[in-house]
Scaffold this active site. Structure first.
Site, PDB file in Angstrom:
ATOM      1  N   CYS A   2     103.831  56.736  31.393  1.00 50.47           N
ATOM      2  CA  CYS A   2     104.394  57.983  30.851  1.00 50.47           C
ATOM      3  C   CYS A   2     104.486  59.083  31.905  1.00 50.47           C
ATOM      4  O   CYS A   2     103.700  59.130  32.842  1.00 50.47           O
ATOM      5  CB  CYS A   2     103.506  58.500  29.733  1.00 50.47           C
ATOM      6  SG  CYS A   2     103.199  57.308  28.445  1.00 50.47           S
ATOM      7  N   ARG A  27     108.536  55.739  37.230  1.00 50.03           N
ATOM      8  CA  ARG A  27     107.213  55.345  36.743  1.00 50.03           C
ATOM      9  C   ARG A  27     107.310  54.273  35.657  1.00 50.03           C
ATOM     10  O   ARG A  27     106.324  53.616  35.347  1.00 50.03           O
ATOM     11  CB  ARG A  27     106.479  56.567  36.169  1.00 50.03           C
ATOM     12  CG  ARG A  27     106.158  57.603  37.224  1.00 50.03           C
ATOM     13  CD  ARG A  27     105.774  58.916  36.588  1.00 50.03           C
ATOM     14  NE  ARG A  27     104.496  58.861  35.902  1.00 50.03           N
ATOM     15  CZ  ARG A  27     103.332  59.191  36.431  1.00 50.03           C
ATOM     16  NH1 ARG A  27     103.279  59.567  37.683  1.00 50.03           N
ATOM     17  NH2 ARG A  27     102.226  59.143  35.739  1.00 50.03           N
ATOM     18  N   TRP A  74     105.928  55.355  27.916  1.00 47.65           N
ATOM     19  CA  TRP A  74     105.788  53.926  28.178  1.00 47.65           C
ATOM     20  C   TRP A  74     104.859  53.417  27.077  1.00 47.65           C
ATOM     21  O   TRP A  74     103.678  53.767  27.035  1.00 47.65           O
ATOM     22  CB  TRP A  74     105.177  53.735  29.561  1.00 47.65           C
ATOM     23  CG  TRP A  74     105.093  52.322  30.035  1.00 47.65           C
ATOM     24  CD1 TRP A  74     106.105  51.560  30.526  1.00 47.65           C
ATOM     25  CD2 TRP A  74     103.916  51.509  30.107  1.00 47.65           C
ATOM     26  NE1 TRP A  74     105.631  50.326  30.888  1.00 47.65           N
ATOM     27  CE2 TRP A  74     104.300  50.263  30.643  1.00 47.65           C
ATOM     28  CE3 TRP A  74     102.578  51.702  29.767  1.00 47.65           C
ATOM     29  CZ2 TRP A  74     103.392  49.229  30.844  1.00 47.65           C
ATOM     30  CZ3 TRP A  74     101.676  50.668  29.967  1.00 47.65           C
ATOM     31  CH2 TRP A  74     102.097  49.449  30.501  1.00 47.65           C
ATOM     32  N   ASN A  99      99.909  61.865  28.169  1.00 46.09           N
ATOM     33  CA  ASN A  99      99.800  60.602  28.913  1.00 46.09           C
ATOM     34  C   ASN A  99      98.379  60.103  28.747  1.00 46.09           C
ATOM     35  O   ASN A  99      97.451  60.913  28.742  1.00 46.09           O
ATOM     36  CB  ASN A  99      99.991  60.811  30.416  1.00 46.09           C
ATOM     37  CG  ASN A  99     101.413  61.089  30.789  1.00 46.09           C
ATOM     38  OD1 ASN A  99     102.286  61.095  29.935  1.00 46.09           O
ATOM     39  ND2 ASN A  99     101.635  61.329  32.060  1.00 46.09           N
ATOM     40  N   GLY A 100      98.204  58.797  28.708  1.00 45.56           N
ATOM     41  CA  GLY A 100      96.845  58.259  28.615  1.00 45.56           C
ATOM     42  C   GLY A 100      96.633  57.609  27.261  1.00 45.56           C
ATOM     43  O   GLY A 100      97.586  57.333  26.535  1.00 45.56           O
ATOM     44  N   GLU A 482     102.239  37.265  46.699  1.00 45.37           N
ATOM     45  CA  GLU A 482     103.007  38.510  46.645  1.00 45.37           C
ATOM     46  C   GLU A 482     104.503  38.202  46.471  1.00 45.37           C
ATOM     47  O   GLU A 482     105.198  38.883  45.711  1.00 45.37           O
ATOM     48  CB  GLU A 482     102.733  39.330  47.918  1.00 45.37           C
ATOM     49  CG  GLU A 482     103.523  40.612  48.080  1.00 45.37           C
ATOM     50  CD  GLU A 482     103.362  41.627  46.946  1.00 45.37           C
ATOM     51  OE1 GLU A 482     102.482  41.474  46.090  1.00 45.37           O
ATOM     52  OE2 GLU A 482     104.171  42.568  46.917  1.00 45.37           O
ATOM     53  N   LYS A 486     106.700  39.523  43.333  1.00 49.37           N
ATOM     54  CA  LYS A 486     107.950  40.289  43.481  1.00 49.37           C
ATOM     55  C   LYS A 486     109.059  39.638  42.674  1.00 49.37           C
ATOM     56  O   LYS A 486     109.791  40.307  41.961  1.00 49.37           O
ATOM     57  CB  LYS A 486     108.407  40.373  44.949  1.00 49.37           C
ATOM     58  CG  LYS A 486     107.625  41.254  45.871  1.00 49.37           C
ATOM     59  CD  LYS A 486     107.841  42.734  45.676  1.00 49.37           C
ATOM     60  CE  LYS A 486     106.886  43.298  44.676  1.00 49.37           C
ATOM     61  NZ  LYS A 486     105.607  43.733  45.071  1.00 49.37           N
ATOM     62  N   GLU A 489     108.458  40.012  38.868  1.00 49.35           N
ATOM     63  CA  GLU A 489     108.554  41.405  38.412  1.00 49.35           C
ATOM     64  C   GLU A 489     109.995  41.858  38.209  1.00 49.35           C
ATOM     65  O   GLU A 489     110.312  42.521  37.235  1.00 49.35           O
ATOM     66  CB  GLU A 489     107.963  42.351  39.480  1.00 49.35           C
ATOM     67  CG  GLU A 489     106.478  42.522  39.445  1.00 49.35           C
ATOM     68  CD  GLU A 489     106.007  43.500  40.514  1.00 49.35           C
ATOM     69  OE1 GLU A 489     105.231  44.394  40.170  1.00 49.35           O
ATOM     70  OE2 GLU A 489     106.402  43.375  41.700  1.00 49.35           O
ATOM     71  N   HIS A 505      97.178  18.748  43.247  1.00 49.50           N
ATOM     72  CA  HIS A 505      96.183  18.800  42.164  1.00 49.50           C
ATOM     73  C   HIS A 505      96.773  19.371  40.884  1.00 49.50           C
ATOM     74  O   HIS A 505      96.032  19.813  40.009  1.00 49.50           O
ATOM     75  CB  HIS A 505      94.970  19.625  42.609  1.00 49.50           C
ATOM     76  CG  HIS A 505      94.264  19.033  43.789  1.00 49.50           C
ATOM     77  ND1 HIS A 505      93.668  17.801  43.747  1.00 49.50           N
ATOM     78  CD2 HIS A 505      94.097  19.483  45.054  1.00 49.50           C
ATOM     79  CE1 HIS A 505      93.146  17.517  44.932  1.00 49.50           C
ATOM     80  NE2 HIS A 505      93.406  18.537  45.741  1.00 49.50           N
ATOM     81  N   LYS A 604     105.051  52.153  37.343  1.00 54.26           N
ATOM     82  CA  LYS A 604     104.700  52.348  38.751  1.00 54.26           C
ATOM     83  C   LYS A 604     103.246  52.759  38.909  1.00 54.26           C
ATOM     84  O   LYS A 604     102.573  52.383  39.846  1.00 54.26           O
ATOM     85  CB  LYS A 604     105.613  53.439  39.336  1.00 54.26           C
ATOM     86  CG  LYS A 604     105.406  53.704  40.807  1.00 54.26           C
ATOM     87  CD  LYS A 604     105.946  52.559  41.614  1.00 54.26           C
ATOM     88  CE  LYS A 604     105.664  52.701  43.095  1.00 54.26           C
ATOM     89  NZ  LYS A 604     105.837  51.405  43.760  1.00 54.26           N
TER      90      LYS A 604
HETATM   91  C1  G6P Z   1     101.548  48.631  38.987  1.00 53.14           C
HETATM   92  C2  G6P Z   1     102.693  48.679  39.976  1.00 53.14           C
HETATM   93  C3  G6P Z   1     102.434  47.727  41.124  1.00 53.14           C
HETATM   94  C4  G6P Z   1     101.091  48.020  41.753  1.00 53.14           C
HETATM   95  C5  G6P Z   1      99.955  48.033  40.735  1.00 53.14           C
HETATM   96  C6  G6P Z   1      98.696  48.618  41.318  1.00 53.14           C
HETATM   97  O1  G6P Z   1     101.510  47.402  38.355  1.00 53.14           O
HETATM   98  O2  G6P Z   1     103.904  48.342  39.352  1.00 53.14           O
HETATM   99  O3  G6P Z   1     103.461  47.862  42.086  1.00 53.14           O
HETATM  100  O4  G6P Z   1     100.827  47.055  42.724  1.00 53.14           O
HETATM  101  O5  G6P Z   1     100.309  48.870  39.629  1.00 53.14           O
HETATM  102  O6  G6P Z   1      98.934  49.970  41.575  1.00 53.14           O
HETATM  103  P1  G6P Z   1      98.273  50.821  42.719  1.00 53.14           P
HETATM  104  O7  G6P Z   1      98.931  52.168  42.596  1.00 53.14           O
HETATM  105  O8  G6P Z   1      96.806  50.910  42.401  1.00 53.14           O
HETATM  106  O9  G6P Z   1      98.543  50.167  44.010  1.00 53.14           O
END
Ligand code: G6P
Length: 609
Positions: A2, A27, A74, A99-100, A482, A486, A489, A505, A604
């Site tokens: 949010c 975000r 969100w 927010n929260g 990673e 990506k 996501e 395995h 984000k």
């Molecule tokens: C969210 C973001 C990711 C990020 C993760 C951890 O899921 O979309 O891109 O890696 O949070 O966030 P941070 O701000 O702690 O790196």
């Protein structure tokens, strides 16, 4: 996650609020809304979907006012819908954005229903607006009503609230979720992120946990949790407006991938004396703290966690120091054993990830002596809560999928490896060699970016796939993880990563012509073993994509695609191999037509559990 924007000014604030929401879009959100006080009444517009749809709704049916609050939601409690969108309103009097998560919302809701309050949403937030209204009837002051309300709240919140009973007052408060105040000339703003306010001000006050602020046309008063008036420092932001503009790029993610050479160079700048790391870059006390460190515990989430996993290889093989890495959301609820003289290292691009903050708190509670944050946001909660800090200087990262924040985290973690390694296994010659590799890194990343067209061509072959398997070994296994993250996501293709030795395995059972297998194959001591793993895939008719160093002699054929990157005979090759995987995910997502910068359901900055 949010986003909040609020403003009180001598002009119509609606355009400021809408522009602020646009700047918070990165975000992640699923609905948006605005409320102002106009002609002594709350006027509100809300929309499920994008800020552009909200803006269009306001254009069609205008509202205006000199005070207002706005929000991108969100969904946590209650589906994404207009009725659950903020601002929430009580009895046409009080409007509120939040927010929260309010953890005791069910109890409060029952009490309020019994007291005759009517609920129009499924959100946890709605109890807050009713509580403020209720207190307002008793105290007659919005500030006091908010003070009394937050005393009853459990959980995390950043809140902005207005009331028709005091049309010149905006009250804001925070606990556990970020909130910043922007200072204009005779006008004042609130936002969950400075990015929202950069068009209107560069001067900010970062509220501390528990602070409550009252914004009026005369200025800002801040009170701490106990209700005492407090002064908080005013900071001038150096973030450039254009740093958050997309420019010639089609997506922020693309821009951010291409910014990596500069981001890495900036992360290194001023932190070495020749090829010698300046330890004070981590803070004045860093040398004394590092002298005591005998082990490292890394805590992080998502992409930042993957950076930590790479660092474990470096810490143990280069520095010779034991290193554990754990997902923060697990660590915080476990019964972890912390060895004496462990340095707790948190990694976070936002510095506001609720789980990472809570894990750090848990580590401190368990007696961690020293903490170090590797973070991209100077003003973040994580930086404030940590003894030592190394800021990555990636600049604002808008794309939800983290790219330049990740590679700069790796650079920062290598610097930490050098600092600790000096006191353990690392000799001066190796330190110098790695330092020169660090300085060569921006140019090496530039070289890999040149592969963009070839990777785009390869991406076509993924467009209709449902699954993908990523393989790596050693410090490149987290890079395979990673790469898989990506891809899933942003393209919504199900992707898994395996250490290549584990292939036989289990995952080998899945390999057929419809399952692309992507291998990260640098020229290191594990290359021969990886080549055998690739043969296992080929023998099962799998489609292989090998991201390799030019020394690899795997012959391309109809089912084996080899993409060569410049030779990477060095410890930093995980950074190099990250880049083609970012480009692959990006192009596959573009071809599949997803919302690259704002993938569905993701945020984000994850400021809730
Ligand atoms: C969210 C973001 C990711 C990020 C993760 C951890 O899921 O979309 O891109 O890696 O949070 O966030 P941070 O701000 O702690 O790196």
């Amino acid at each position: 996650m949010c986003g909040i924007v609020g403003a009180i000014a001598q002009r119509n604030v609606v355009p400021i609020l809408i522009e602020g929401l646009r700047r918070l879009e990165y975000r992640g959100y699923d609905s948006a809304g605005v409320a102002v006080i106009q002609d002594g009444e709350i006027r509100r517009r809300r929309k499920q979907g994008k800020v552009a749809e909200l803006a269009a709704a306001i254009e069609a049916d205008p509202i205006e006012g000199r005070i207002g609050i706005a929000h991108t939601r969100w969904a946590t409690h209650g589906v994404p819908s207009e009725r659950n969108a903020h601002p929430h309103v009580c009895r046409n009097t009080v409007a509120l954005v939040h927010n929260g998560i309010i953890e005791n919302h069910e109890t409060l809701r029952e009490e309020q229903i019994a007291a005759g309050y009517e609920f129009t949403s499924e959100t946890d937030t709605e109890v807050v607006v009713h509580a403020v209204y209720d207190q307002l009837q008793r105290t007659g002051s919005l500030l006091e009503a908010v003070q009394a309300t937050v005393a009853k709240l459990e959980g995390a919140y950043a809140i902005g609230v207005i009331s028709v009973t005091e049309p010149d007052v905006l009250v804001a408060c925070r606990k556990g979720s970020p909130l910043v105040i922007g200072l204009g000339i005779g006008e004042y703003f609130i936002a969950s992120d400075i990015a929202a306010l950069l068009p209107v001000t560069r001067r900010f006050i970062f509220l501390e946990d528990g602070d409550i602020a009252e914004l009026t046309p005369e200025g800002v008063r801040i009170f701490d949790e106990a209700g005492n008036p407090v002064e908080r420092p005013v900071k001038d932001s150096e973030v450039q407006l254009d740093a958050v503009e997309r420019g010639e790029y089609r997506h922020y993610m693309q821009k951010e991938i291409f910014e990596q050479p500069r981001a890495i160079a900036e992360t290194l700048e001023g932190r070495f004396n020749g090829l010698k790391l300046i330890e004070e870059a981590f803070g004045n006390d860093a040398p004394a703290v590092f002298d005591r460190v005998k082990a490292v515990q890394i805590l992080a989430c998502g992409t930042s966690y993957h950076a930590g996993l790479v660092a474990r290889y470096w810490m143990e093989s280069l520095a010779g120091i034991p290193c554990n890495v754990e997902v923060a959301s697990e660590y915080r609820y476990r019964d972890p054993v912390l060895l004496p003289d462990t340095l707790v290292v948190t990694i976070s691009q936002s510095g506001e990830t609720a789980d990472t903050l809570a894990a750090l708190e848990e580590a401190k509670r368990r007696g961690a002596l020293h903490s170090l944050a590797i973070c991209n946001v100077q003003e973040s909660s994580l930086v404030r809560e940590s003894d030592l800090v190394l800021l990555t200087r990636a600049g604002p990262e808008i794309g939800v999928a983290s790219t330049k924040a990740f590679t700069t985290q790796l650079v920062a973690l290598m610097m930490l490896t050098l600092a600790l390694g000096r006191r353990h296994r690392l000799d001066r010659v190796t330190e110098k060699r790695i330092a020169s590799q660090l300085f060569a890194l921006p140019a090496r990343v530039e070289d890999v970016l040149e592969l963009d067209d070839r990777i785009r061509a390869l991406s076509e072959r993924f467009a209709d796939k449902q699954h993908a398997l990523f393989l790596g070994r050693g410090s490149h296994y987290p890079i395979a993880m990673e790469g898989a993250l990506k891809l899933k996501e942003i393209s919504y293709i199900h992707a898994e990563a395996y250490p290549a030795g584990e292939l036989k395995h289990g995952p080998l059972a899945l390999v057929d012509a419809d399952m692309p297998v992507i291998a990260v194959a640098p020229n290191n001591s594990l290359l021969e073993k990886l080549k055998s793993n690739l043969q296992e895939v080929k023998a099962r008719g799998g489609e292989l994509y090998v991201f390799a160093d030019e020394t690899l002699d795997v012959q391309p054929d109809d089912h084996t695609h080899v993409l060569t990157v410049t030779p990477t005979e060095n410890e930093l090759s995980p950074v190099i191999f990250t880049v083609p995987l970012q480009l692959l995910a990006y192009h596959v997502a573009v071809i599949r037509g997803t919302d690259v910068d704002k993938p569905r359901n993701l945020a984000k900055s994850v400021t809730v559990e």
